[in-house]
Design a protein around this motif. Structure first.
Motif, short mmCIF file in Angstrom:
data_model
loop_
_atom_site.label_atom_id
_atom_site.label_comp_id
_atom_site.label_asym_id
_atom_site.label_seq_id
_atom_site.Cartn_x
_atom_site.Cartn_y
_atom_site.Cartn_z
N LYS A 32 31.68 46.41 37.95
CA LYS A 32 31.31 46.15 36.65
C LYS A 32 31.64 44.82 36.33
CE LYS A 32 32.38 50.90 35.15
NZ LYS A 32 32.66 51.54 36.64
N ASP A 33 32.47 44.14 36.90
CA ASP A 33 32.45 42.69 36.31
C ASP A 33 31.59 41.95 36.94
OD1 ASP A 33 34.43 40.48 35.52
OD2 ASP A 33 34.62 40.23 37.57
N GLU A 34 30.76 41.15 36.31
CA GLU A 34 29.69 40.54 36.76
C GLU A 34 30.09 39.29 37.39
OE1 GLU A 34 26.53 40.93 36.39
OE2 GLU A 34 26.95 42.54 35.43
N GLU A 35 31.25 38.46 37.29
CA GLU A 35 31.79 37.48 38.11
C GLU A 35 32.02 38.10 39.63
OE1 GLU A 35 35.37 34.28 38.49
OE2 GLU A 35 35.14 35.55 36.71
N THR A 36 32.88 39.19 39.52
CA THR A 36 33.13 39.80 41.04
C THR A 36 31.82 40.22 41.84
OG1 THR A 36 35.34 40.69 40.06
CG2 THR A 36 34.48 41.20 42.16
N LYS A 37 30.98 40.63 40.97
CA LYS A 37 29.79 41.25 41.54
C LYS A 37 29.07 40.09 42.31
CE LYS A 37 26.98 43.94 39.17
NZ LYS A 37 26.04 44.28 38.11
N ASN A 38 28.86 38.97 41.52
CA ASN A 38 28.18 37.65 41.94
C ASN A 38 28.94 37.17 43.14
OD1 ASN A 38 25.93 38.08 40.11
ND2 ASN A 38 27.12 36.73 38.47
N SER A 39 30.22 37.48 43.22
CA SER A 39 30.79 36.97 44.48
C SER A 39 30.27 37.43 45.63
CB SER A 39 32.21 36.83 44.38
OG SER A 39 32.75 38.28 44.35
N ASN A 52 39.75 41.36 42.85
CA ASN A 52 40.81 42.12 42.29
C ASN A 52 40.08 43.46 42.02
OD1 ASN A 52 42.45 43.70 40.04
ND2 ASN A 52 43.74 42.18 40.80
N PRO A 53 40.51 44.90 42.52
CA PRO A 53 39.69 46.12 42.38
C PRO A 53 39.82 46.33 40.89
CG PRO A 53 40.88 46.04 44.46
CD PRO A 53 41.36 44.97 43.75
N ARG A 54 41.19 46.15 40.24
CA ARG A 54 41.11 46.64 38.79
C ARG A 54 40.17 45.76 37.80
NH1 ARG A 54 44.15 50.10 37.11
NH2 ARG A 54 46.08 51.24 38.43
N LYS A 55 40.29 44.53 38.23
CA LYS A 55 39.04 43.70 37.33
C LYS A 55 37.85 44.29 37.67
CE LYS A 55 37.51 38.93 36.57
NZ LYS A 55 37.74 37.59 36.88
N ALA A 56 37.17 44.43 39.11
CA ALA A 56 36.05 44.67 39.51
C ALA A 56 35.55 45.95 38.66
CB ALA A 56 35.93 44.83 40.86
N ASP A 62 36.94 47.62 36.09
CA ASP A 62 37.23 48.00 34.89
C ASP A 62 38.26 48.67 34.65
OD1 ASP A 62 37.27 47.18 32.05
OD2 ASP A 62 35.72 48.54 31.71
N ASN A 63 39.40 48.69 35.38
CA ASN A 63 40.43 49.89 35.38
C ASN A 63 40.17 51.17 35.75
OD1 ASN A 63 42.74 47.82 35.11
ND2 ASN A 63 41.90 47.46 33.10
N ASN A 64 39.09 51.46 36.36
CA ASN A 64 38.58 53.01 36.48
C ASN A 64 39.35 53.38 37.76
OD1 ASN A 64 37.15 55.16 37.61
ND2 ASN A 64 35.52 54.82 35.84
N GLU A 65 40.25 54.21 37.70
CA GLU A 65 41.15 54.60 38.73
C GLU A 65 40.34 55.58 39.76
OE1 GLU A 65 44.75 55.85 37.25
OE2 GLU A 65 45.68 54.04 36.81
N ALA A 66 39.43 56.24 39.27
CA ALA A 66 38.60 57.02 40.24
C ALA A 66 37.94 56.22 41.18
CB ALA A 66 37.63 57.91 39.58
N GLU A 67 37.22 55.14 40.54
CA GLU A 67 36.50 54.03 41.40
C GLU A 67 37.27 53.30 42.23
OE1 GLU A 67 33.92 52.00 38.99
OE2 GLU A 67 32.43 53.73 38.60
N VAL A 111 46.85 55.01 43.02
CA VAL A 111 46.42 53.57 42.89
C VAL A 111 47.12 52.98 41.39
CG1 VAL A 111 44.16 53.80 44.20
CG2 VAL A 111 44.53 54.21 41.71
N ALA A 112 47.87 54.13 40.66
CA ALA A 112 48.37 53.47 39.49
C ALA A 112 49.29 52.48 39.39
CB ALA A 112 49.26 54.79 39.00
N ASP A 113 49.63 52.09 40.30
CA ASP A 113 50.79 50.71 40.51
C ASP A 113 50.19 49.65 41.34
OD1 ASP A 113 52.79 52.28 38.86
OD2 ASP A 113 53.66 53.12 40.80
#
Length: 500
Positions: free
Chosen positions: A199-206, A219-223, A225-230, A242-244
């Motif tokens: 979801k995060d464009e900066e991470t996607k472009n990397s 960072n998976p949380r940033k990538a 958007d804090n969607n814990e299932a993904e 993955v909560a912590d």
């Protein structure tokens, strides 16, 4: 026992059943004796209750029950033995002003009004014209199907090129602590991700443009958007685990795989149509087009038979039906309907009834028969068509056979298939005996035509909301020249005038 039919006219009659005591007394005595054997009455041993007490307690109820059974059976036997074609079911006659006195009358009379199927002629010959549509697929629709086959049967292949957003990247995920690998941190072998899902464009472009051997820290949380299932899916664990987790991870790319469409070759031909069915692209395209056009056949037949229906109903415009008795029966058959509602719906009900009777007449007079092999063949066709809707055109024989078998295990489905098989044979008969006007139409225009037809006639997803009375009436046409059709709905238990 004596039974007679008194006809008011060609379509209305009354069946009168006369019972004498000898017709029912033996059965009554037998039933009372069974009651005596089973009765558990204080002060008496089981089986030793006096007959007079049993008679007093149960006599009238048993008498009424046995007479009802006899009369009900006799009505059916009389209709069958006299080869009567009855619409709906016999109804207790309206002119019975008094309840029958079972104890005083020597001869018991029961009268039932019956609606009789009218006699009529149908002039279905070459002077009658019916339209049959011939579907022409639009080129763009056909090419979309070709593209869909190439997509559906494509595969992922490894590439050495820079990654695209729709590529699958395979590698190792390592949990980081700053610039170093985290001590006792997570390491996920065979990790997989696709840049387009990030979801995060900066991470996607990397990831876009990366190659085998490159490493990307993110960072998976940033990538996601804090969607814990993904995040859990990426780290191959559960949401709770993955909560912590807030660390960065390094993704070491070991492989870039790209989806490659199937090529237009023998392998694709065999997967879509079956091995050896087509050996050239031209033959493949021809057979696929034929299969696509075939999917329109049920709707083409639907419009054909509906046009035939309109013509037949018009032919029967002057045919007299027992309208008032049919309305009475419809009212008795559905306690939720009011007389006003039935009166309002009756013209439509009568039209459908006329067509049902006409179809039955054609089938009988031309000895159109449906064998179980016809039902089996249709079930296979239905099963194949259902899978084809999802692009599954080349099913293994055992899968198709098992699914067909499951369809034939359901009584309701078999009845529906029987009706469809009968109608298919009726359509074939019509095409041989009337003049068929073949009309070419594009699949787009035909779909619009069909949509308009369904909307006009209340068919489709809301069709079940419409009255089913006409089906009930036609399903209860009693033609006793042959055995009762096992696909017919069970008839309701008739009541005699002794019942309250």
């Amino acid at each position: 026992m004596k039974s007679t039919l008194n006809k008011t006219n060609d379509v209305n009659g009354t069946i009168v059943i006369e019972l004498e005591k000898a017709d029912y007394q033996e059965k009554v005595d037998k039933s009372l004796n069974q009651y005596r054997q089973r009765a558990n009455i204080p002060g008496f041993r089981q089986g030793k209750v006096p007959k007079s007490l049993i008679q007093k307690l149960y006599g009238k109820a048993v008498l009424v029950d046995e007479i009802n059974k006899i009369v009900s059976d006799e009505i059916g036997n009389f209709i069958r033995d006299n080869k009567l074609k009855v619409l709906g079911e016999p109804l207790p006659a309206d002119n019975l002003d008094e309840e029958i006195d079972l104890e005083k009358e020597e001869v018991l009379k029961f009268s039932f009004d019956v609606a009789l199927t009218p006699e009529f002629d149908l002039n279905l010959d070459k002077n009658v014209e019916l339209t049959s549509y011939k579907i022409q697929l639009e080129p763009e629709l056909f090419e979309r199907q070709m593209d869909a086959y190439k997509q559906n049967y494509g595969t992922y292949v490894s590439v050495e090129e820079e990654a695209k957003d729709t590529d699958l990247l395979k590698g190792t995920l390592v949990e980081m602590d700053g610039d170093n690998e985290k001590e006792n941190g997570q390491v996920i072998e065979n990790a997989i991700l696709m840049p387009s899902y990030i979801k995060d464009e900066e991470t996607k472009n990397s990831f876009i443009g990366a190659k085998v051997g490159d490493s990307v820290v993110f960072n998976p949380r940033k990538a996601y958007d804090n969607n814990e299932a993904e995040i859990a899916s990426l780290l191959q664990t559960t949401k709770e685990n993955v909560a912590d987790i807030h660390s960065d991870f390094r993704f070491d790319i070991n492989e870039v795989t790209r989806y490659k469409e199937a090529e237009m070759n023998q392998e694709l031909f065999d997967k879509v149509l079956g091995e050896g069915t087509a050996t050239t692209e031209e033959e493949f395209r021809t057979k696929v087009e034929a299969e696509l056009v075939k999917q329109f056949n049920p709707d083409v037949d639907h419009l054909f038979i509906h046009e035939a229906r309109d013509i037949i109903v018009k032919m029967m415009e002057e045919v007299t039906f027992p309208d008032e008795l049919l309305k009475r029966w419809l009212l008795a058959a559905d306690e939720k309907r009011t007389a006003e509602e039935i009166e309002e719906d009756f013209p439509k009900i009568l039209e459908d009834l006329k067509f049902q009777i006409a179809k039955q007449k054609i089938v009988e007079e031309n000895e159109i028969k449906v064998e179980f092999t016809d039902i089996e063949a249709l079930a296979t066709e239905v099963a194949r068509a259902q899978f084809a809707q999802y692009g599954m055109t080349n099913l293994p024989a055992d899968v198709l056979q098992n699914y067909t078998k499951s369809l034939l295990e359901k009584e309701e489905t078999v009845r529906s298939l029987f009706d469809r098989a009968t109608e298919n044979k009726l359509i074939d008969w019509l095409k041989e005996n009337v003049t068929v006007i073949e009309k070419e139409i594009t699949s787009k225009d035909f779909s619009e035509l069909m949509s308009g037809h369904m909307h006009e006639h209340g068919e489709g997803e809301h069709a079940e909301e419409h009255t089913h009375d006409e089906e009930v009436v036609s399903d209860n046409i009693t033609d006793t020249e042959e055995e009762a059709d096992p696909t017919e709905k069970p008839t309701r238990k008739r009541k005699t005038s002794t019942q309250k």
